[in-house]
Write a protein that holds these residues in place. Sequence first.
Motif, PDB file in Angstrom:
ATOM      1  N   ASP A 186       0.958  -1.359   0.007  1.00 47.21           N
ATOM      2  CA  ASP A 186      -0.044  -0.100  -0.107  1.00 47.21           C
ATOM      3  C   ASP A 186       0.924   1.290  -0.079  1.00 47.21           C
ATOM      4  N   ILE A 187       2.255   1.078  -0.756  1.00 48.66           N
ATOM      5  CA  ILE A 187       2.941   2.348  -0.865  1.00 48.66           C
ATOM      6  C   ILE A 187       2.159   3.291  -1.743  1.00 48.66           C
ATOM      7  N   ASP A 188       2.146   4.660  -0.983  1.00 49.63           N
ATOM      8  CA  ASP A 188       1.722   5.713  -1.910  1.00 49.63           C
ATOM      9  C   ASP A 188       2.484   6.556  -2.850  1.00 49.63           C
ATOM     10  N   VAL A 189       3.779   6.752  -2.464  1.00 48.38           N
ATOM     11  CA  VAL A 189       4.672   7.379  -3.132  1.00 48.38           C
ATOM     12  C   VAL A 189       5.997   6.862  -2.822  1.00 48.38           C
TER      13      VAL A 189
ATOM     14  N   GLU B 212      13.418   5.007 -10.568  1.00 47.10           N
ATOM     15  CA  GLU B 212      13.553   3.663 -11.012  1.00 47.10           C
ATOM     16  C   GLU B 212      12.479   2.639 -10.179  1.00 47.10           C
ATOM     17  N   CYS B 213      12.857   2.800  -9.143  1.00 46.59           N
ATOM     18  CA  CYS B 213      11.784   1.998  -8.187  1.00 46.59           C
ATOM     19  C   CYS B 213      10.290   2.276  -8.483  1.00 46.59           C
ATOM     20  N   ALA B 214      10.069   3.575  -8.221  1.00 47.49           N
ATOM     21  CA  ALA B 214       8.711   4.005  -8.500  1.00 47.49           C
ATOM     22  C   ALA B 214       8.121   3.634  -9.821  1.00 47.49           C
TER      23      ALA B 214
ATOM     24  N   PRO C 117       3.768   6.863  -7.808  1.00 48.60           N
ATOM     25  CA  PRO C 117       4.150   8.113  -7.943  1.00 48.60           C
ATOM     26  C   PRO C 117       5.641   8.354  -7.221  1.00 48.60           C
ATOM     27  N   TYR C 118       6.419   9.317  -8.085  1.00 48.61           N
ATOM     28  CA  TYR C 118       7.799   9.615  -7.115  1.00 48.61           C
ATOM     29  C   TYR C 118       7.559  10.896  -6.707  1.00 48.61           C
ATOM     30  N   ARG C 119       7.845  11.410  -5.749  1.00 51.24           N
ATOM     31  CA  ARG C 119       7.878  12.630  -5.314  1.00 51.24           C
ATOM     32  C   ARG C 119       9.122  13.330  -4.405  1.00 51.24           C
TER      33      ARG C 119
END
Length: 82
Positions: A40-43, A57-59, A65-67
Amino acid sequence: GYVSSPRPDSVIDGISVYRTRLRMGEKLAHLINRTWAAHDIDVVIPVPDTARTAALECAHALDIPYREGFMKNRYVGRTFIM
């Protein structure tokens, strides 16, 4: 650190630091999908700044999303998160 402090365009022992960081992000994403498929990773947020390549790269691999979440003050010397 061997991979955390060099510039992204560095080559150490014939190995690109940038490509190594990309692979780290990819491997982390595969590990997350393999061990925590219903995550449940949001960013994804890079910490420290040198983790930006791996975080991007992981995102991308996780399709989340990457933030930018932590901003370093460029006007002070070394900073540490404690």
